[in-house]
Design a protein around this motif. Structure first.
Motif, PDB file in Angstrom:
ATOM      1  N   UNK A 227       0.810  -1.225   0.000  1.00 24.15           N
ATOM      2  CA  UNK A 227       0.000   0.000   0.000  1.00 24.15           C
ATOM      3  C   UNK A 227       0.843   1.276   0.000  1.00 24.15           C
ATOM      4  N   UNK A 228       2.067   1.177   0.531  1.00 16.07           N
ATOM      5  CA  UNK A 228       2.858   2.393   0.760  1.00 16.07           C
ATOM      6  C   UNK A 228       4.333   2.133   0.480  1.00 16.07           C
ATOM      7  N   UNK A 229       4.991   3.107  -0.156  1.00 17.33           N
ATOM      8  CA  UNK A 229       6.426   3.058  -0.404  1.00 17.33           C
ATOM      9  C   UNK A 229       7.094   4.221   0.321  1.00 17.33           C
ATOM     10  N   UNK A 230       7.998   3.891   1.252  1.00 13.22           N
ATOM     11  CA  UNK A 230       8.705   4.903   2.032  1.00 13.22           C
ATOM     12  C   UNK A 230      10.096   5.150   1.458  1.00 13.22           C
ATOM     13  N   UNK A 231      10.505   6.403   1.488  1.00 10.75           N
ATOM     14  CA  UNK A 231      11.865   6.742   1.063  1.00 10.75           C
ATOM     15  C   UNK A 231      12.337   7.949   1.863  1.00 10.75           C
ATOM     16  N   UNK A 232      13.634   8.081   2.027  1.00 12.79           N
ATOM     17  CA  UNK A 232      14.177   9.272   2.680  1.00 12.79           C
ATOM     18  C   UNK A 232      14.146  10.438   1.694  1.00 12.79           C
ATOM     19  N   UNK A 233      14.469  11.616   2.183  1.00 13.69           N
ATOM     20  CA  UNK A 233      14.382  12.823   1.352  1.00 13.69           C
ATOM     21  C   UNK A 233      15.423  12.856   0.237  1.00 13.69           C
ATOM     22  N   UNK A 234      16.461  12.005   0.335  1.00 16.76           N
ATOM     23  CA  UNK A 234      17.490  11.984  -0.721  1.00 16.76           C
ATOM     24  C   UNK A 234      16.981  11.339  -2.009  1.00 16.76           C
TER      25      UNK A 234
END
Length: 284
Positions: A227-234
């Protein structure tokens, strides 16, 4: 008589100022916790400011001076603050505290067990272990302030337990949903909060994303109904869009350092709330 009283007061005041330990902390989230634990005693100094990356930092003379003057310098681990490895190697071992080397700290390896993931502040339990160890060290250095350190530790643990409870309540509705992460960055957070995860698209921070890995990850996310893909701001929005294209999936960039959160004792708590709000929104 008045002058003598004034002189005694000044001597007492100056002695107490210089008795407090001079502490330097590498990154903002850890600096926040140290600030909580040293309230009304001393104000720790933050080594890496603005958007300085711990992985690639080059210290200015003023930053090197901070470390040279420190009674205690606190780091995650040389394999995390890679840009500071040479500097760390030259510091007095007795004046450094390496969180990743502490007993009882829960460490997570990357997917192929080749290296340790050091984003350990995203697990509040780890930070409570760190807080206890730090207080023991501070009392050893500065026994005169034992009672204040103990009070600060009790307050920190109370606030941390409340934080864990609040985060747990916010995420409880999403425990059945599945998320993915661009790298291993969020492993401590997802593990501590018992969130379902389908895949880390890359094995570790800074690993290049190949076409093969992208295709494989998209297939996994589709099959697991992620449902969701997380990533850092880079990670760029364009890259996230490419990974999410053709899938029914939300994606979000999260600042895990809290660069935009005000420095200080409340920083860590606000950072963890911000991360939780973003994760919950992504899983909706």
């Amino acid at each position: 008589m008045i002058f003598r009283t004034f002189l005694v007061a000044m001597l007492w005041f100056s002695t107490n100022i210089f008795a407090a330990p001079n502490i330097v902390v590498s990154i903002k989230p850890i600096h926040s916790i140290v600030s909580s634990l040293t309230q009304e005693i001393t104000e720790p100094k933050l080594l890496l400011k603005a958007n300085q990356s711990a992985h690639h930092a080059h210290l200015k003379p003023s930053q090197l001076s901070l470390l040279n003057q420190a009674d205690l310098a606190i780091f995650i681990h040389p394999d995390f603050e890679e840009g500071l490895k040479k500097v760390l190697a030259n510091l007095d071992v007795g004046k450094t505290l390496i969180i990743g080397n502490m007993k009882k700290i829960s460490l997570i390896h990357n997917q192929h067990q080749k290296a340790i993931n050091y984003h350990l502040w995203l697990d509040i339990n780890n930070m409570q272990i760190f807080a206890k160890k730090l207080i023991e060290k501070l009392i050893e250095i500065d026994p005169d302030n034992r009672s204040k350190y103990t009070t600060n530790l009790n307050n920190f643990n109370k606030n941390s337990n409340t934080l864990k409870q609040t985060i747990g309540q916010k995420l409880s509705a999403y425990k059945s949903k599945t998320l993915a992460s661009y790298a291993d960055t969020f492993d401590y957070y997802t593990h501590a909060n018992q969130l379902k995860k389908s895949v880390n698209i890359t094995n570790y921070h800074d690993e290049k994303l190949s076409i093969f890995k992208m295709i494989k990850a998209k297939k996994t996310m589709k099959n697991t109904q992620t449902k969701c893909l997380l990533a850092t701001t880079e990670v760029s929005k364009k890259r996230l869009h490419s990974l999410a294209e053709g899938l029914t999936i939300n994606s979000t960039n999260i600042d895990i350092m809290g660069f935009d959160v005000a420095q200080g004792s409340e920083h860590y708590f606000k950072l963890m709330h911000n991360i939780t709000n973003k994760v919950a929104q992504c899983l909706k």
